[in-house]
Design an enzyme around this catalytic site. Sequence first.
Site, short mmCIF file in Angstrom:
data_model
loop_
_atom_site.label_atom_id
_atom_site.label_comp_id
_atom_site.label_asym_id
_atom_site.label_seq_id
_atom_site.Cartn_x
_atom_site.Cartn_y
_atom_site.Cartn_z
N ARG A 233 0.85 -1.18 0.00
CA ARG A 233 0.00 0.00 0.00
C ARG A 233 0.89 1.23 0.00
O ARG A 233 1.97 1.24 0.62
CB ARG A 233 -0.93 0.03 1.21
CG ARG A 233 -2.08 -0.97 1.17
CD ARG A 233 -3.10 -0.60 0.10
NE ARG A 233 -4.31 -1.42 0.19
CZ ARG A 233 -4.52 -2.52 -0.52
NH1 ARG A 233 -3.58 -2.95 -1.35
NH2 ARG A 233 -5.65 -3.19 -0.39
N GLU A 262 -4.10 7.46 -4.29
CA GLU A 262 -4.50 6.98 -5.62
C GLU A 262 -5.81 7.61 -6.07
O GLU A 262 -6.73 7.78 -5.25
CB GLU A 262 -4.63 5.45 -5.59
CG GLU A 262 -3.30 4.77 -5.30
CD GLU A 262 -3.40 3.26 -5.18
OE1 GLU A 262 -4.52 2.72 -5.38
OE2 GLU A 262 -2.39 2.62 -4.89
N HIS A 280 -1.62 0.22 -9.79
CA HIS A 280 -2.20 -0.71 -8.82
C HIS A 280 -2.80 -1.94 -9.52
O HIS A 280 -3.99 -2.25 -9.37
CB HIS A 280 -3.28 -0.01 -7.98
CG HIS A 280 -3.52 -0.69 -6.65
ND1 HIS A 280 -3.92 0.00 -5.53
CD2 HIS A 280 -3.42 -1.99 -6.27
CE1 HIS A 280 -4.07 -0.84 -4.52
NE2 HIS A 280 -3.77 -2.06 -4.96
#
Length: 313
Positions: A233, A262, A280
């Site tokens: 993360r 994000e 991602h």
Amino acid sequence: MKPLVLLAPRMPAPFEARLRDRFTLLGPMQSADAADLPPGAEAARALVTLGSLGAGAALIAALPALEVICCYGTGFEGVDRAAAAARGIAVTNAGEANAETVAEFAMGAALAIGRRIAEGDRYVRARRWRGNAVERLPMVQGLFGRRLGIYGLGAIGRRIAARGAAFGMEIGYHNRRPAEGVGHACLPSLHALAEWSDVLMVSVRAGPENRHAVDAAILAALGPGGFLVNIARGSVVDTAALCDALEGGAIAGAALDVFENEPEIPERLRVLENVVLTPHIAAFAASAQAAQQDMVMANLDAFFAGRPLVSPV
């Protein structure tokens, strides 16, 4: 009557159709904010969300009938587990459904930055390659014989270790506690792991306790020949410190699949040649997505049938 399920994020259309076939589906919501709840959500007994999107205390409080939160994927860092536990609400995730795929991607990211693959692609596309002319990309050391330090030796981390060993790398790791049945070197701290590593792989589960764990001191310990790879993360890495390290040569490069905010990515990262950026997608393979969807369905089916949950957190 079909059981009522609230869907927080938008999901792939075939999976949404699959949910609607089995359940009365409300959503998707615009956010995980209680203000965005659709009419009738107060009667929903199940919530499907993402770990990064989560379910905060306010959302949980606004759902008086809620009994289970199903996270699509392995992360659950955005779920207020204390608020859920206080209400007796169960939380599930996808277990190890995407572990193979993420580990595969992690090694691809290490190769991409360590062997300058993305930079080589840009070099060729810019028509700079002149065969055996003097101008060429700098020589690299490669991965064979180098040290792969894994921060977080869970389901994904163990698979990364196996792949790294197959590349002839020496494996070390740091966990909160030593992993059972593992012969790799366990370093006593993240700082010690960074000092030991040539490639520092971040695969730890995110939470408030490790926010910005990879900071300026850790990057300095990794050193000017070291590479950082983050498939966990974005919150685990201090982005400003990373930009400083990349710009100033404190580390050799980084490969990042996750980011702090994000989908926003700082321009400082975008312009650097010594960083590989991906949106991602480590778990974005058909096999992993199918397995995650199956796990959500299995947990919902078990819950509504009164059976034990398949993958409780």
